[in-house]
Design an enzyme around this catalytic site. Structure first.
Site, mmCIF file in Angstrom:
data_model
loop_
_atom_site.group_PDB
_atom_site.id
_atom_site.type_symbol
_atom_site.label_atom_id
_atom_site.label_comp_id
_atom_site.label_asym_id
_atom_site.label_seq_id
_atom_site.Cartn_x
_atom_site.Cartn_y
_atom_site.Cartn_z
ATOM 1 N N TYR A 3 34.786 19.575 7.898
ATOM 2 C CA TYR A 3 34.670 18.866 6.613
ATOM 3 C C TYR A 3 35.892 17.991 6.376
ATOM 4 C CZ TYR A 3 30.306 20.669 4.735
ATOM 5 O OH TYR A 3 28.974 20.910 4.508
ATOM 6 N N LYS A 15 35.754 34.330 10.290
ATOM 7 C CA LYS A 15 36.925 33.559 9.865
ATOM 8 C C LYS A 15 37.198 32.407 10.832
ATOM 9 C CE LYS A 15 38.286 35.763 6.104
ATOM 10 N NZ LYS A 15 38.305 35.119 4.788
ATOM 11 N N TYR A 46 34.118 40.037 11.407
ATOM 12 C CA TYR A 46 35.183 39.468 10.570
ATOM 13 C C TYR A 46 35.922 38.347 11.315
ATOM 14 C CZ TYR A 46 39.216 39.416 7.373
ATOM 15 O OH TYR A 46 40.191 39.054 6.480
ATOM 16 N N GLY A 87 35.172 43.962 -4.394
ATOM 17 C CA GLY A 87 36.107 43.749 -5.500
ATOM 18 C C GLY A 87 35.686 44.576 -6.712
#
Ligand code: UDP
Length: 373
Positions: A196, A186, A182, A68
Site C-alpha cells: 500500500y 505479521k 502469528y 482484550g
C-alpha cells in the site's frame, strides 16, 4: 525520577491521561490528531490510548474483545476525547463500520492475539486480523489519507540465525509450524503495508515489537513474565520450559509506547514521509536474559519460595532474541531506559493487586452461591 514516576502504576498514568484531557493541550510540536487504535482493549493498545490522550489527541478505540478486556479501558469511561467501538476489524462488514467512526488522521493497528497461548487458541482469527483487518485498515487510510502504523513483531525473525537481529535480517521462520499462524500473519501484514505504501502512496510505518511486559498483562496469557509473576505470588512452581537457556530481551511497556509514539510522529508534522520512514523499526530492550535468569529475578523480587519446575520446550521456540537498535537510536533518538529489575517492580505490584481483586470476586461469587442454596 523516571522510574519512580512509572512505579506509580497504570492508575496514576490513567489520571495523568485524564489531566492531559482536561487541559486540552497538545505536546509542543505535535498537532492534535484523531487516532484510531485497533486492539485498544489489549495490553499494549490500552497503554497506547493513555499516552495518545495524555499527548492531547482524540482517540477512537476498536476491539472485538477476543483477548482484550474492557477493564483495561474502564478508567477512560468519562473521557470526552475517547470513544470505544466493539468491532471485529477482520469481518466483511468492518469497512463500512470503520467509515462510520469518523475520519482518522492516523490508524494504529494493534489488534491481534499476541501470546503463544492465545494465538494457538485462535489461529484462524490471528491470520484474519493480520491479513483481512490489515487490508481493511489500509483501504481506510488510502481513502482518507490517514497515516498507518502496523504493530509487527520480532517473531518475523523466527528462530534467528543472526544475533542480535537488525531490521535487514529476513528471518528463519517455519511457515507450517505451531507459531506460523502469528509469524506469517505479521509477515503478510508487513508485506501488505509496504504494498500500500509503494502502490497506493499510503504513509505507513512498521514497528517490530520485542517481548514487552508491564501492568495490564493478562494473568492467564501464558507469557513467561505473567506466568512467573503469578506463579511466584501464588507460591506455585515456576514453569521453566526446556533448560531455560533460551533468551529474550524484555521491554517495559512505557519504553515501548514512547518508541512507538516517536515512530508515529516521524518525520515531524508538515514534512513529507520518506521511503526510509516506511521501513520497519525494531523497538525493544537490548538487555538480554535467559528464561532461567528471569525466574531467579522474579523469585528474588517477590520474595517467593516457589520451586522451579522444568517442562518440555514447545516446538519452534526461538533460542535467542535481542534487537539491534541502531535504527531506532539513529532515526528516533530512542533507547530503552527501564532495566528489567526496575520494570518488574510495578509489574509484580500490578499482579499482586489483580490476584487479590480476583480472589475477592471469587469469594463474593462463592458467598452468593451459598446464599442461593
Ligand atoms: N516460557 C517458559 N515458561 C513459561 C512460559 C514461557 O519457560 O511458563 C518460555 C518460552 O518457552 C519462551 C520464553 O519463555 O522461550 C518466552 O515465552 P513467551 O510466551 O513469553 O513469549 P515468546 O517470546 O516465546 O513469544
Amino acid at each position: 525520577r523516571r522510574v519512580a514516576r512509572r512505579a506509580r502504576g497504570p492508575r496514576a498514568r490513567a489520571d495523568a491521561a485524564a489531566a492531559g484531557a482536561r487541559r486540552g493541550g497538545v505536546r509542543p510540536g505535535v498537532t492534535a490528531m484523531h487516532v484510531l487504535v485497533t486492539g485498544a482493549a489489549g495490553f499494549l493498545g490500552s497503554h497506547l490510548c493513555d499516552r495518545l490522550l495524555a499527548d492531547g489527541h482524540r482517540v477512537t478505540g476498536v476491539d472485538n474483545f477476543l483477548t482484550g478486556s474492557p477493564r483495561n479501558l474502564a478508567h477512560l469511561a468519562a473521557e470526552p476525547r475517547f470513544a470505544l467501538a466493539e468491532l471485529d476489524a477482520s469481518a466483511p462488514g468492518a469497512p463500512a463500520c470503520l467509515t462510520r467512526l469518523g475520519t482518522p488522521d492516523a490508524v494504529l493497528h494493534f489488534a491481534s492475539p499476541a501470546s503463544p497461548v492465545d494465538y494457538h487458541a485462535h489461529p484462524i482469527a490471528t491470520l484474519d486480523v493480520g491479513s483481512l483487518a490489515t487490508r481493511h485498515l489500509l483501504e481506510l487510510c488510502a481513502a482518507t489519507g490517514a497515516r498507518f502504523l502496523l504493530a509487527s513483531t520480532s517473531e518475523v525473525y523466527g528462530d534467528p540465525l543472526v544475533h542480535p537481529q537488525p531490521e535487514g535480517y529476513w528471518g528463519h521462520v517455519n511457515s507450517v509450524g505451531p507459531r506460523s499462524c502469528y509469524d506469517e500473519a505479521k509477515r503478510f501484514a508487513e508485506a501488505l503495508t509496504m504494498a500500500y505504501h509503494r502502490a497506493r502512496g499510503v504513509d505507513t510505518r512498521i514497528v517490530r515489537i520485542f517481548n514487552t511486559y508491564g501492568p495490564r498483562m493478562r494473568p492467564d496469557d501464558g507469557r513467561v513474565v505473567s506466568n512467573f509473576c503469578v506463579q511466584a505470588l501464588r507460591g506455585a512452581p515456576l514453569t521453566v520450559y526446556g533448560e531455560g537457556r533460551q533468551t529474550r530481551s524484555f521491554t517495559y511497556v512505557d519504553d515501548l509506547v514512547d518508541g512507538i509514539v516517536r515512530l508515529l510522529h516521524r518525520p515531524p508534522n508538515g514534512e513529507r514521509p520518506t521511503a526510509e520512514s516506511a521501513m520497519p523499526t525494531n523497538i525493544g530492550s537490548d538487555q538480554e536474559c535467559t528464561v532461567a535468569e528471569l525466574a531467579a529475578l522474579v523469585l528474588e523480587l517477590t520474595g517467593s519460595a516457589s520451586p522451579v519446575e522444568r517442562r518440555s520446550l514447545p516446538g519452534d521456540d526461538p533460542r535467542q532474541r535481542r534487537p539491534d537498535l541502531a535504527r531506532a537510536r539513529a532515526t528516533l533518538g530512542w533507547s530503552p531506559t527501564t532495566p528489567l529489575r526496575a520494570g518488574l517492580g510495578p509489574t509484580i505490584a500490578y499482579f499482586r493487586e489483580r490476584l487479590a481483586e480476583d480472589a475477592g470476586a471469587g469469594a463474593r461469587t462463592l458467598d452468593a452461591a451459598s446464599a442461593a442454596v
